[in-house]
Enzyme design. Structure first.
Site, PDB file in Angstrom:
ATOM      1  N   GLY A   1       2.601  12.186   1.692  1.00  0.00           N
ATOM      2  CA  GLY A   1       2.733  11.102   2.542  1.00  0.00           C
ATOM      3  C   GLY A   1       4.271  10.661   2.969  1.00  0.00           C
ATOM      4  O   GLY A   1       5.140  11.267   2.482  1.00  0.00           O
TER       5      GLY A   1
ATOM      6  N   ASP B   1      -2.724  15.280  -2.996  1.00  0.00           N
ATOM      7  CA  ASP B   1      -2.840  14.413  -1.859  1.00  0.00           C
ATOM      8  C   ASP B   1      -4.065  15.300  -1.301  1.00  0.00           C
ATOM      9  O   ASP B   1      -4.321  16.325  -1.204  1.00  0.00           O
ATOM     10  CB  ASP B   1      -1.675  14.458  -1.126  1.00  0.00           C
ATOM     11  CG  ASP B   1      -1.394  13.686   0.023  1.00  0.00           C
ATOM     12  OD1 ASP B   1      -2.499  13.524   0.770  1.00  0.00           O
ATOM     13  OD2 ASP B   1      -0.513  12.838   0.095  1.00  0.00           O
ATOM     14  N   ASN B   2      -4.894  14.334  -0.662  1.00  0.00           N
ATOM     15  CA  ASN B   2      -6.214  14.901  -0.035  1.00  0.00           C
ATOM     16  C   ASN B   2      -5.721  14.925   1.649  1.00  0.00           C
ATOM     17  O   ASN B   2      -6.451  15.470   2.400  1.00  0.00           O
ATOM     18  CB  ASN B   2      -7.416  14.101  -0.119  1.00  0.00           C
ATOM     19  CG  ASN B   2      -7.280  12.746   0.612  1.00  0.00           C
ATOM     20  OD1 ASN B   2      -6.207  12.320   0.787  1.00  0.00           O
ATOM     21  ND2 ASN B   2      -8.346  11.756   0.349  1.00  0.00           N
TER      22      ASN B   2
ATOM     23  N   LYS C   1     -11.536   2.549  -1.674  1.00  0.00           N
ATOM     24  CA  LYS C   1     -11.937   3.420  -2.840  1.00  0.00           C
ATOM     25  C   LYS C   1     -10.492   3.983  -3.466  1.00  0.00           C
ATOM     26  O   LYS C   1     -10.423   3.874  -4.554  1.00  0.00           O
ATOM     27  CB  LYS C   1     -12.541   4.560  -2.416  1.00  0.00           C
ATOM     28  CG  LYS C   1     -14.220   4.194  -2.020  1.00  0.00           C
ATOM     29  CD  LYS C   1     -14.998   5.490  -1.508  1.00  0.00           C
ATOM     30  CE  LYS C   1     -15.169   6.534  -2.654  1.00  0.00           C
ATOM     31  NZ  LYS C   1     -16.087   7.693  -1.971  1.00  0.00           N
TER      32      LYS C   1
ATOM     33  N   ALA D   1       2.184   1.791  -6.251  1.00  0.00           N
ATOM     34  CA  ALA D   1       2.800   1.297  -5.088  1.00  0.00           C
ATOM     35  C   ALA D   1       1.891   0.184  -4.427  1.00  0.00           C
ATOM     36  O   ALA D   1       0.863   0.390  -3.885  1.00  0.00           O
ATOM     37  CB  ALA D   1       2.852   2.586  -4.144  1.00  0.00           C
TER      38      ALA D   1
ATOM     39  N   TYR E   1      -7.475  -3.505   2.948  1.00  0.00           N
ATOM     40  CA  TYR E   1      -6.220  -2.600   2.467  1.00  0.00           C
ATOM     41  C   TYR E   1      -5.590  -3.909   1.224  1.00  0.00           C
ATOM     42  O   TYR E   1      -5.341  -3.588   0.134  1.00  0.00           O
ATOM     43  CB  TYR E   1      -5.196  -2.462   3.566  1.00  0.00           C
ATOM     44  CG  TYR E   1      -3.633  -1.833   2.931  1.00  0.00           C
ATOM     45  CD1 TYR E   1      -3.609  -0.873   2.370  1.00  0.00           C
ATOM     46  CD2 TYR E   1      -2.591  -2.645   2.990  1.00  0.00           C
ATOM     47  CE1 TYR E   1      -2.527  -0.214   2.021  1.00  0.00           C
ATOM     48  CE2 TYR E   1      -1.506  -2.177   2.481  1.00  0.00           C
ATOM     49  CZ  TYR E   1      -1.415  -1.008   2.040  1.00  0.00           C
ATOM     50  OH  TYR E   1       0.082  -0.429   1.746  1.00  0.00           O
TER      51      TYR E   1
ATOM     52  N   TYR F   1      -5.032  -2.899 -17.786  1.00  0.00           N
ATOM     53  CA  TYR F   1      -4.504  -1.774 -18.699  1.00  0.00           C
ATOM     54  C   TYR F   1      -3.275  -2.013 -19.386  1.00  0.00           C
ATOM     55  O   TYR F   1      -3.185  -1.700 -20.583  1.00  0.00           O
ATOM     56  CB  TYR F   1      -4.338  -0.530 -17.682  1.00  0.00           C
ATOM     57  CG  TYR F   1      -5.818   0.262 -17.381  1.00  0.00           C
ATOM     58  CD1 TYR F   1      -6.667  -0.113 -16.740  1.00  0.00           C
ATOM     59  CD2 TYR F   1      -5.701   1.668 -18.126  1.00  0.00           C
ATOM     60  CE1 TYR F   1      -7.825   0.685 -16.845  1.00  0.00           C
ATOM     61  CE2 TYR F   1      -6.970   2.274 -17.882  1.00  0.00           C
ATOM     62  CZ  TYR F   1      -7.864   1.758 -17.279  1.00  0.00           C
ATOM     63  OH  TYR F   1      -9.100   2.597 -17.314  1.00  0.00           O
TER      64      TYR F   1
END
Ligand code: UDP
Length: 313
Positions: A11, A32-33, A92, A115, A146, A160
């Site tokens: 990106g 990355d997709n 997702k 991020a 978002y 976590y």
């Protein structure tokens, strides 16, 4: 030398991060997709033997062989146009994708940097925004996909950190611009620059009185690197505090491009934040960081990048 995973590494910001880590002689694994990332952004990095690319959706699974030192979770649509077109993928990747990235970090005892975004503050009632402000987000509005995904991601990262003792960092990234933004990603910087270069009207949404503060990508990357290495484990605003109205920004782009374009007013999108400016006192204190690149300098580089690509995009 460290071994570093960058999700969303193809990106806009992710690819600059990959480049920076390679320049520091680290090994970089970019995942990355390519939904909003572009192979073009990383094509030049394949020449470096320390760079590898895994084309993969991080919401399904995440596995990397060998030891890892750090995971930077940057995968997500980030332009309002993109996340309005990809609402479920956006939710997702912020939730399931962050969970997978944290799981990998835990497995490898690696440090994870999330991020995050100024959108966690929504349409803010505190100005400029400080990290201790909890925000004003409409959870069921179109931007909620978002904003809430990133808010959930922050909550998961903190869980976590607290439950598993994982080393985590959270960068709240404000509007960032520079080369490798997609010409058609719908954000104000590529929109105004491509409109100005083509001699089309610049589409100002609303009356243009809403404000934003724009940070050049090299400054942002420096801030991310310092945050990754710092001891500070709470959220840190990263952005340029120089604030201006969208209307003034349109006029600046017209003047810097020398364009004959005019300004056309269009309806304001739902829940568009009225003001946005990072309070970066925390980043100044704990990272000894502040942006260095003046707006006009960064914009001239960005305009040159878009001018080169205008005919190919
Ligand atoms: N905007 C605009 N014209 C455009 C695109 C965006 O006036 O063609 C406005 C938008 O309504 C917002 C600001 O510019 O107030 C910044 O929008 P962008 O999509 O870049 O990101 P945001 O800061 O809203 O996440």
């Amino acid at each position: 030398m460290a071994r570093i995973v960058v999700t969303g590494g193809a990106g806009f910001i992710g690819s600059h991060l990959c480049e920076r880590f390679l320049a520091e002689e680290h090994e970089v694994i970019c995942i990355d997709n390519l939904v909003t990332g572009k192979a073009d952004n990383i094509a030049h990095l394949f020449a470096d033997a320390r760079f590898s690319f895994i084309p993969q959706d991080v919401t399904t699974y995440l596995y990397v062989k060998g030891e890892l030192d750090a995971i930077l979770h940057f995968a997500s649509p980030a332009s309002p146009t993109d996340y309005l077109e990809l609402p479920i993928q956006t939710l997702k990747v912020g939730s399931l994708g962050t969970h997978k990235a944290l799981g990998l970090a835990k497995e490898k005892s690696a440090r994870l940097l999330l991020a995050s975004t100024s959108e966690v503050y929504g349409d803010p009632l505190v100005h400029p925004q400080t990290e201790d402000y909890w925000g004003n987000v409409n959870p069921i509005g179109p931007r909620g996909v978002y904003d809430e995904a990133k808010r959930f991601a922050e909550a998961l990262v903190m869980a976590y950190q607290r439950s598993h003792g994982l080393e985590t960092r959270i960068g709240r990234i404000f509007n960032t611009y520079g080369p490798r933004m997609r010409l058609r990603d719908g954000r104000v910087v590529p929109n105004f620059i491509s409109q100005a270069l083509r001699g089309e009207d610049l589409t100002v949404y609303g009356d243009g009185s809403q404000t934003r503060s724009f940070c050049f990508v090299t400054d942002l990357v420096e801030g991310i690197c310092r945050l990754l290495r710092s001891d500070y484990d709470g959220p840190v605003n990263l952005g340029n505090p120089q604030e201006m109205s969208v209307l003034d920004f349109a006029k600046l782009i017209i003047s810097l491009t020398g364009s004959r374009s005019r300004i056309a007013f269009r309806p304001l999108p739902a829940d568009d934040p009225q003001v946005r400016q990072p309070d970066i006192r925390l980043a100044r204190r704990v990272l000894e960081w502040q942006p260095q690149v003046p707006l006009e300098t960064g914009l001239r580089q960005t305009i040159a990048y878009f001018r080169d690509r205008l005919d190919h995009d």
